[in-house]
Design a protein around this motif. Structure first.
Motif, PDB file in Angstrom:
ATOM      1  N   TYR A 135       0.822  -1.209   0.000  1.00 61.10           N
ATOM      2  CA  TYR A 135       0.000   0.000   0.000  1.00 61.10           C
ATOM      3  C   TYR A 135       0.858   1.261   0.000  1.00 61.10           C
ATOM      4  O   TYR A 135       1.959   1.284   0.574  1.00 61.10           O
ATOM      5  CB  TYR A 135      -0.862   0.044   1.264  1.00 61.10           C
ATOM      6  N   SER A 136       0.305   2.312  -0.593  1.00 66.21           N
ATOM      7  CA  SER A 136       0.858   3.645  -0.432  1.00 66.21           C
ATOM      8  C   SER A 136       0.319   4.226   0.874  1.00 66.21           C
ATOM      9  O   SER A 136      -0.483   3.591   1.562  1.00 66.21           O
ATOM     10  CB  SER A 136       0.453   4.537  -1.599  1.00 66.21           C
ATOM     11  N   ASN A 137       0.726   5.460   1.209  1.00 62.23           N
ATOM     12  CA  ASN A 137       0.220   6.057   2.455  1.00 62.23           C
ATOM     13  C   ASN A 137      -1.244   6.490   2.339  1.00 62.23           C
ATOM     14  O   ASN A 137      -1.842   6.914   3.326  1.00 62.23           O
ATOM     15  CB  ASN A 137       1.095   7.222   2.904  1.00 62.23           C
ATOM     16  N   THR A 138      -1.834   6.388   1.136  1.00 61.14           N
ATOM     17  CA  THR A 138      -3.264   6.651   0.970  1.00 61.14           C
ATOM     18  C   THR A 138      -4.048   5.355   0.759  1.00 61.14           C
ATOM     19  O   THR A 138      -5.194   5.380   0.310  1.00 61.14           O
ATOM     20  CB  THR A 138      -3.506   7.604  -0.218  1.00 61.14           C
ATOM     21  N   SER A 139      -3.409   4.224   1.047  1.00 61.72           N
ATOM     22  CA  SER A 139      -4.015   2.889   0.903  1.00 61.72           C
ATOM     23  C   SER A 139      -4.310   2.516  -0.543  1.00 61.72           C
ATOM     24  O   SER A 139      -5.170   1.667  -0.806  1.00 61.72           O
ATOM     25  CB  SER A 139      -5.299   2.771   1.740  1.00 61.72           C
ATOM     26  N   ALA A 140      -3.607   3.131  -1.483  1.00 66.95           N
ATOM     27  CA  ALA A 140      -3.681   2.691  -2.875  1.00 66.95           C
ATOM     28  C   ALA A 140      -2.830   1.432  -3.013  1.00 66.95           C
ATOM     29  O   ALA A 140      -1.730   1.344  -2.456  1.00 66.95           O
ATOM     30  CB  ALA A 140      -3.165   3.774  -3.812  1.00 66.95           C
ATOM     31  N   GLY A 178       7.145   5.245  -2.770  1.00 71.11           N
ATOM     32  CA  GLY A 178       5.798   5.582  -2.320  1.00 71.11           C
ATOM     33  C   GLY A 178       5.152   4.518  -1.467  1.00 71.11           C
ATOM     34  O   GLY A 178       4.073   4.748  -0.887  1.00 71.11           O
ATOM     35  N   ALA A 179       5.778   3.340  -1.360  1.00 72.44           N
ATOM     36  CA  ALA A 179       5.217   2.280  -0.519  1.00 72.44           C
ATOM     37  C   ALA A 179       5.288   2.682   0.948  1.00 72.44           C
ATOM     38  O   ALA A 179       6.276   3.271   1.397  1.00 72.44           O
ATOM     39  CB  ALA A 179       5.960   0.972  -0.753  1.00 72.44           C
ATOM     40  N   ALA A 180       4.240   2.361   1.703  1.00 71.33           N
ATOM     41  CA  ALA A 180       4.200   2.747   3.117  1.00 71.33           C
ATOM     42  C   ALA A 180       3.877   1.586   4.042  1.00 71.33           C
ATOM     43  O   ALA A 180       4.202   1.645   5.232  1.00 71.33           O
ATOM     44  CB  ALA A 180       3.175   3.861   3.319  1.00 71.33           C
ATOM     45  N   SER A 181       3.232   0.534   3.527  1.00 72.20           N
ATOM     46  CA  SER A 181       2.866  -0.583   4.395  1.00 72.20           C
ATOM     47  C   SER A 181       2.589  -1.827   3.564  1.00 72.20           C
ATOM     48  O   SER A 181       2.354  -1.754   2.355  1.00 72.20           O
ATOM     49  CB  SER A 181       1.622  -0.244   5.234  1.00 72.20           C
ATOM     50  N   ILE A 182       2.659  -2.970   4.238  1.00 74.68           N
ATOM     51  CA  ILE A 182       2.196  -4.229   3.668  1.00 74.68           C
ATOM     52  C   ILE A 182       0.935  -4.603   4.435  1.00 74.68           C
ATOM     53  O   ILE A 182       0.952  -4.759   5.653  1.00 74.68           O
ATOM     54  CB  ILE A 182       3.255  -5.335   3.788  1.00 74.68           C
ATOM     55  N   PHE A 183      -0.177  -4.692   3.702  1.00 73.87           N
ATOM     56  CA  PHE A 183      -1.472  -4.964   4.309  1.00 73.87           C
ATOM     57  C   PHE A 183      -1.825  -6.421   4.037  1.00 73.87           C
ATOM     58  O   PHE A 183      -1.963  -6.826   2.882  1.00 73.87           O
ATOM     59  CB  PHE A 183      -2.529  -4.032   3.715  1.00 73.87           C
TER      60      PHE A 183
END
Length: 411
Positions: A135-140, A178-183
């Motif tokens: 995910y990006s920081n906007t959950s894209a 731009g990656a912010a998390s692994i969901f």
């Protein structure tokens, strides 16, 4: 699920959510939600009685996310769960924006300039579907590693390397800019039988960090709750649910924005039902391994799906002879086995989902229709093969449901 990181995060999140600054900041989030709902679809007095609970659970979800560490020393922590009691803790609910009781959600913060190793085990009774979404920081969604793409050892163990390289040995997630998390989503449809995957993560090389205090995290959370971004998901889904007339279902769409699972088909709608009314929902799975028909309150969360059939998946419901499913959504018991119980609520949302879709689309894809009828007219629109229940049958169904859920938080 009961890892030391999970229990520590829940304990920390409880302290963070109880901080005076966070409690005060909830008012901003509540006001934004209420304004959005009043502008679209309206708000009944009944819905107002559940508003504080929904805000509290969303705030606790934020607190759990902060308690899961940062990209330098991330932890695997699940959230979007119902309230539970275990290991001497009464843990508040963390349900928000169309939670799913069949799924555990784990959001792992990462830095795309760093490298990580995820290790885990897919157990013998594995989830019907699971995914690792970047995910990006906007959950894209930037990429998605589906469970059927994951290579495991004979004992079910696996390793996933996550770094900036375009390719890697074995299982690999490229951490793009731009990656912010692994969901991570693990979805089961046989409660008490299928097991969620075990999962851990470490940064490589590891770094020494000092954990942030509850006071520091509370200050961060209080500031976050007063920004438009904190209410963005509710506002977006509220708008989406009322994009068509109430008690109707638009055609399912694949993927999408707002944190939706990229390889999932879904349809959203608002419902408005009187005591003597029901929605008859007919569903074609379209080859999907997993389907769920859930009812949500006005604030896009479930209420009591443990003791009520507020959600039914394709393993919990009885199919029609041709493999389709027919559900009855209503606030009062219609006397049919496939009852999606709104738990007395007359206003809310439906969010039907199909997962594990075939790589080659089926001749007839996922579909769903909804028909508003009077409860007294159900017999004229339901299939002749519909399974009806007595009061004793219903109690047995609910007892089995609660028992199958209980093992989730058993010490």
């Amino acid at each position: 699920m009961a890892t030391q990181d999970q229990l520590a995060a829940e304990k920390l999140a409880i302290a963070v959510a109880q901080a005076p600054a966070v409690i005060a900041a909830k008012a901003t989030l509540k006001a934004t939600w209420l304004a959005a709902a009043q502008a679209t679809g309206g708000v009944s007095n009944e819905a107002l009685t559940n508003l504080d609970e929904a805000v509290d659970e969303t705030v606790f979800a934020y607190a759990l996310s902060l308690a899961s560490g940062d990209a330098s020393a991330p932890k695997v922590v699940s959230f979007l769960a119902a309230p539970h009691n275990w290991y001497g803790m009464n843990v508040p609910g963390s349900r928000t924006t169309f939670d799913n009781p069949d799924t555990i959600y784990r959001k792992i913060p990462i830095d795309p300039a760093s490298s990580y190793v995820l290790t885990g085990t897919v157990h013998a009774h594995k989830p019907v579907d699971f995914n690792f979404s970047l995910y990006s920081n906007t959950s894209a969604t930037l990429s998605n590693l589906a469970g059927d793409q994951l290579s495991t050892n004979a004992d079910g163990s696996f390793v996933i390397n996550a770094d900036s390289s375009s390719t890697g040995p074995g299982n690999h997630i490229q951490l793009v800019s731009g990656a912010a998390s692994i969901f991570v989503r693990d979805t089961i449809n046989e409660w008490g039988v299928q097991q969620f995957n075990s999962l851990a993560i470490k940064r490589v090389p590891s770094v020494s960090t000092q954990a942030q205090s509850a006071d520091t995290l509370a200050a961060t959370l209080a500031a976050t709750l007063q920004t438009p971004a904190a209410a963005a998901q509710f506002v977006g889904y509220n708008t989406l649910g009322y994009a068509q007339p109430v008690n109707t279902l638009p055609a399912p769409s694949l993927g999408g924005t707002g944190g939706r699972l990229a390889n999932q088909a879904a349809t959203y709608s608002a419902f408005q039902l009187a005591d003597d009314e029901a929605l008859v929902v007919n569903v074609n799975l379209g080859g999907a391994k997993y389907f769920i028909a859930p009812a949500y309150g006005r604030w896009t969360i479930t209420t009591d799906y443990i003791n009520h059939t507020q959600t039914l998946n394709n393993a919990q419901a009885v199919p029609n002879p041709d493999g389709t499913y027919t559900f009855v959504v209503s606030p009062k018991d219609p006397g049919v086995y496939n009852w999606v119980d709104t738990v007395g609520l007359h206003q809310g949302f439906l969010n039907l989902r199909w997962q594990g879709l075939p790589a080659t689309p089926a001749a007839v894809g996922p579909s769903a229709t909804a028909q508003l009828v009077k409860l007294s007219d159900l017999g004229s629109v339901l299939p002749s093969t519909t399974k009806y229940v007595t009061a004793a049958d219903r109690q047995a169904q609910l007892a089995a449901r609660a028992a199958s859920y209980a093992s989730r938080y058993a010490p």
